[in-house]
Design a protein around this motif. Sequence first.
Motif, PDB file in Angstrom:
ATOM      1  N   ALA B 287       0.800  -1.344   0.020  1.00 58.46           N
ATOM      2  CA  ALA B 287      -0.058   0.027  -0.046  1.00 58.46           C
ATOM      3  C   ALA B 287       0.768   1.100   0.187  1.00 58.46           C
ATOM      4  N   MET B 288       2.117   1.154   0.438  1.00 59.29           N
ATOM      5  CA  MET B 288       3.047   2.318   0.525  1.00 59.29           C
ATOM      6  C   MET B 288       3.032   2.943  -0.862  1.00 59.29           C
ATOM      7  N   TRP B 289       3.690   4.001  -0.516  1.00 62.92           N
ATOM      8  CA  TRP B 289       3.884   4.902  -1.918  1.00 62.92           C
ATOM      9  C   TRP B 289       5.421   5.507  -1.792  1.00 62.92           C
ATOM     10  N   PRO B 290       6.131   5.031  -2.737  1.00 62.53           N
ATOM     11  CA  PRO B 290       6.179   4.136  -3.604  1.00 62.53           C
ATOM     12  C   PRO B 290       6.209   2.867  -2.957  1.00 62.53           C
ATOM     13  N   PRO B 291       5.224   1.814  -3.718  1.00 65.36           N
ATOM     14  CA  PRO B 291       5.115   0.581  -2.932  1.00 65.36           C
ATOM     15  C   PRO B 291       6.538  -0.234  -2.861  1.00 65.36           C
ATOM     16  N   ILE B 292       6.510  -1.262  -1.934  1.00 66.47           N
ATOM     17  CA  ILE B 292       8.070  -1.820  -1.477  1.00 66.47           C
ATOM     18  C   ILE B 292       8.343  -3.088  -2.419  1.00 66.47           C
ATOM     19  N   THR B 293       9.519  -2.905  -2.897  1.00 67.32           N
ATOM     20  CA  THR B 293       9.894  -4.204  -3.483  1.00 67.32           C
ATOM     21  C   THR B 293      10.271  -5.106  -2.208  1.00 67.32           C
ATOM     22  N   SER B 294       9.681  -6.321  -2.190  1.00 71.90           N
ATOM     23  CA  SER B 294       9.776  -7.390  -0.894  1.00 71.90           C
ATOM     24  C   SER B 294       9.879  -8.642  -1.198  1.00 71.90           C
ATOM     25  N   LEU B 295      10.544  -9.421  -0.326  1.00 71.11           N
ATOM     26  CA  LEU B 295      10.616 -10.853  -0.538  1.00 71.11           C
ATOM     27  C   LEU B 295       9.415 -11.528   0.148  1.00 71.11           C
ATOM     28  N   ALA B 296       8.621 -12.326  -0.808  1.00 70.02           N
ATOM     29  CA  ALA B 296       7.396 -12.811  -0.088  1.00 70.02           C
ATOM     30  C   ALA B 296       7.639 -14.280   0.070  1.00 70.02           C
ATOM     31  N   GLN B 297       7.276 -14.625   1.215  1.00 69.45           N
ATOM     32  CA  GLN B 297       7.381 -16.182   1.557  1.00 69.45           C
ATOM     33  C   GLN B 297       6.017 -16.622   1.385  1.00 69.45           C
ATOM     34  N   PRO B 298       5.512 -17.922   1.207  1.00 71.92           N
ATOM     35  CA  PRO B 298       4.350 -18.172   1.148  1.00 71.92           C
ATOM     36  C   PRO B 298       3.673 -18.856   2.352  1.00 71.92           C
ATOM     37  N   ILE B 299       3.469 -17.984   3.309  1.00 73.04           N
ATOM     38  CA  ILE B 299       3.083 -18.205   4.582  1.00 73.04           C
ATOM     39  C   ILE B 299       2.056 -18.778   5.010  1.00 73.04           C
ATOM     40  N   GLU B 300       1.092 -18.365   4.087  1.00 76.50           N
ATOM     41  CA  GLU B 300      -0.271 -19.001   4.312  1.00 76.50           C
ATOM     42  C   GLU B 300      -0.152 -20.733   3.719  1.00 76.50           C
ATOM     43  N   ASP B 301       0.414 -20.818   2.669  1.00 77.77           N
ATOM     44  CA  ASP B 301       1.033 -22.226   2.292  1.00 77.77           C
ATOM     45  C   ASP B 301       1.487 -23.058   3.405  1.00 77.77           C
ATOM     46  N   MET B 302       2.457 -22.299   3.816  1.00 76.44           N
ATOM     47  CA  MET B 302       3.527 -22.846   5.016  1.00 76.44           C
ATOM     48  C   MET B 302       2.716 -23.387   6.152  1.00 76.44           C
ATOM     49  N   ALA B 303       1.683 -22.669   6.609  1.00 77.59           N
ATOM     50  CA  ALA B 303       0.913 -22.838   7.663  1.00 77.59           C
ATOM     51  C   ALA B 303      -0.248 -24.103   7.366  1.00 77.59           C
TER      52      ALA B 303
END
Lengths: 337, 337
Positions: B287-303
Motif C-alpha cells: 500500500a505504501m507509496w512508492p510500494p515496496i519491493t519485498s521478499l514474499a514467503q508463502p506463509i499461508e501455504d506453509m501454515a
Amino acid sequence: MAQDKNLTIQDIAQKAGVSIKTVSRVFNNSPNVRQQKRDLVLGVAKELGYRPNISARQLASKRSFVLIHFYDNPNMDYLAGIYDGMREACSEQGYYAVAERLKLKNRSYKDALLDYLTRNPVDGVILSPPISDDKAVIREIEKRDIPCALISPGVKKRNCINVFIDEKMAGQKMAEFLIDRGHTKLAFISGLDSHSASAQREAGFWAAVEAHGLKRKDMMRIGGDFSMQSGFTAFNALAKSNKNITGVFAANDEMAIGTIIAALRAGKKVPEEMSVVGFDDSAFARAMWPPITSLAQPIEDMAKFSAQKIIDWIDTKDREQSHYEFATEIMVRGSCP
Amino acid sequence: MAQDKNLTIQDIAQKAGVSIKTVSRVFNNSPNVRQQKRDLVLGVAKELGYRPNISARQLASKRSFVLIHFYDNPNMDYLAGIYDGMREACSEQGYYAVAERLKLKNRSYKDALLDYLTRNPVDGVILSPPISDDKAVIREIEKRDIPCALISPGVKKRNCINVFIDEKMAGQKMAEFLIDRGHTKLAFISGLDSHSASAQREAGFWAAVEAHGLKRKDMMRIGGDFSMQSGFTAFNALAKSNKNITGVFAANDEMAIGTIIAALRAGKKVPEEMSVVGFDDSAFARAMWPPITSLAQPIEDMAKFSAQKIIDWIDTKDREQSHYEFATEIMVRGSCP
DNA sequence: ACGAAGAATGACAACGTTGTCAAATAACTT
DNA sequence: AAGTTATTTGACAACGTTGTCATTCTTCGT
C-alpha cells in the motif's frame, strides 16, 4: 483452588452433598436454586478448581457456546481489538469467540451466511461495520432468533443490542481540535459511502465549521475510500487547489497516513506547514513519524461489552436495554500537536 | 448432498447396512475396514450430507480437535496469513484453528503456557518465530507428546515438523537484486537478535557482497528491531555517514517503510536517489507509496501445510518426515524497480 | 392448622460419538 | 482339511452434561 484433574459435576455434587442436577443449575444460572445452596456449590467448585466440560455441555444442551463476529472490514487493528474484547468476555463465561469474514461485494454473501449458520450453529452474533448496516444479514439472524449485537450501526435496530460512539460528535471534536489550533482552512477526506460512520463524521465536521463561523468556501471535501492510496490522491487534489488548506481531517488513519506521505514527497512539512488528524487510533498511526493525532474509540471495551450483553441475553432469554453509547478520546500526537 | 437436518452416525449405519462402529471407523481413518465398506459408507454419508458432531467426538474420544498457534510476533499480516492457512487445513478435517499469544518477555510465560495447556487441551501445536526457537516451550510440548510444527525455526528440531524457507538464500537473493541494479554501496538493517531469521538474512547479504567482489568497507550494517521507528533511526545513521549508500536492504517491511519515510522527510527521493527493499511482502508494503519491493514467503501455504502434516501425525501416530522447505519470490515494486 | 399452589430438588434418560472386548470372518499353514 | 492367526465387524458401555418430570419442601391463604 485451581487444581488439575478432570473434575466432574459428580465430584462437586458429592462433596457439596447435593444432586448433580443442582450443581448443573448453579452453573447455568438457572432459577429455582436456594441462594444458600448456590453459594455452597460455588464455594466447593472454586475450592476444587472445577471447570465444566464444554463438549458435554454442547452435546447435552444442543447449544454451541460460540459467539461469532461477522465482519467485512479487513482492518487488522480493528479486528484484533474486537476479537480481544470478545475473547475476554467469552472466556470468563466459557464461550468461544470466533470471527468470520463475509464479503458483501460477493453477490452470494447471503448464501455464504446461511451456509455458515447451518453448518456451524452459533449462539450469538456480533456485527461490525459495514455489516452492522446490512438489513439482509440482520433479517436472517433475527429470523433464527439468534441474539445479535451491532457495533457502530448507522441506524440502530430495536431487536438488537446497539453499541456505538457518537460519530457526529467525534467528527465535530476532531474538527474543533483543528480549529482551536488556529486552522481556518480545512479539508475533510471522506471514507466509503457504504460505511455510514464516514457520513456522520463529516456531518460533525460541517457542524464545527458552522459553529465557529468559518466560511464554507474555505473548506474542501475530498472523496476517499479509507485506503492509504486514496490519502495520496486526496493530497494531490488538495495541492492542486489554491485553497491553502492547513488542516486536514481524514475519516480514518490510513488515509491520514497516505496524505502525510504524499505531503512529504511534495516537500510539505507535517505538521509545520500542514496539520493532519486521523480517526481510529490504529497501531500505524502510533508508529508513523510524525505519529498521528487520532480519535480513539474504545473498540475493545465495546466488543467485550457487546459479548457480555449477548451472553446475558442468551442466559436470561431477555435483554435489558438495547442502546449503549461509549466515550471517545483524542490522542494528541505529532501530526497536529 | 449437503442436506440439513442433524444426521447421526446411526442414520448412515442404517442406510449403509453396517454397524455404527464401522461408520465411526471410516470417519476416523481407522485401519481394519474393508475398502469396499469404506467406500460404501463414504458414499452414503456424502449422499445424505452427514457431518460428524464434534462435541460428541470430543466427549467420547477425549481429543479436543484443536490446533493452536502460539506466537509472540504481533505482526498482524503474518498472523492472519498463518491463521488462514491453518483454518483451511483444519476445516477440511473437522479441526479448530486457534491462536494464542505467548509473551516471551514476561518472566512467567512458561507458566502461562502450562496453564493454558492444562485448561484447554490441544491436539497439536504450531509455533512461529520467535517461539519456534524457544527450547523451554518446545520441551514442555514434547513432554506432553503433543505433535508440534515449527515455522521458520532457527535450528531444526528432529522431533518436530520443520517448515521453513531458506532465509540465507533469500537474503542473498535480495542483496543480489540490489547489486544487479548497479548498487555497490549497500546497507543492511537488521532485526531483533531474538529472531534468528534476521541473522540468516544478514549472512545471505554478506555472502552476496562477497560473491560479487564488493568492498566490505562500502557496506553498512545497522542494528534495528523490526519496528518502523528503528527504520527512521537507521536512515539517520545512514545519512550521517558519508558512505553514500544507494541500496538499502531492511530485514522486514516495517523498517523499510520507516527508512523511506525518513528519507522523504530528509528530501531524498526513493527510488531515484536511494533504493530500498524489504522482507515479508506485508500489506503495508503493497500500500505504501512508492510500494515496496519485498521478499514474499508463502506463509499461508506453509501454515496450511504445517496444519495438514500435524493432523496426519495425529491420525497416524507417526510422521513421515520432518523437514519441508518452501520457495520464495521477490515482489518487484516501486521502491526498487 | 389444613390445603393448595409454588419453589426447590433429584432420578434417570437422553445427547452422538468412541473405546473395549468379544464374535465372526478371512487368510494362511501345515 | 483342519488348525492357527490375523483381520474385520459389532454390541454395549462409557464420556460429562442437560432436559424432563416426578417428588419433596415451603409458603401462603383461609
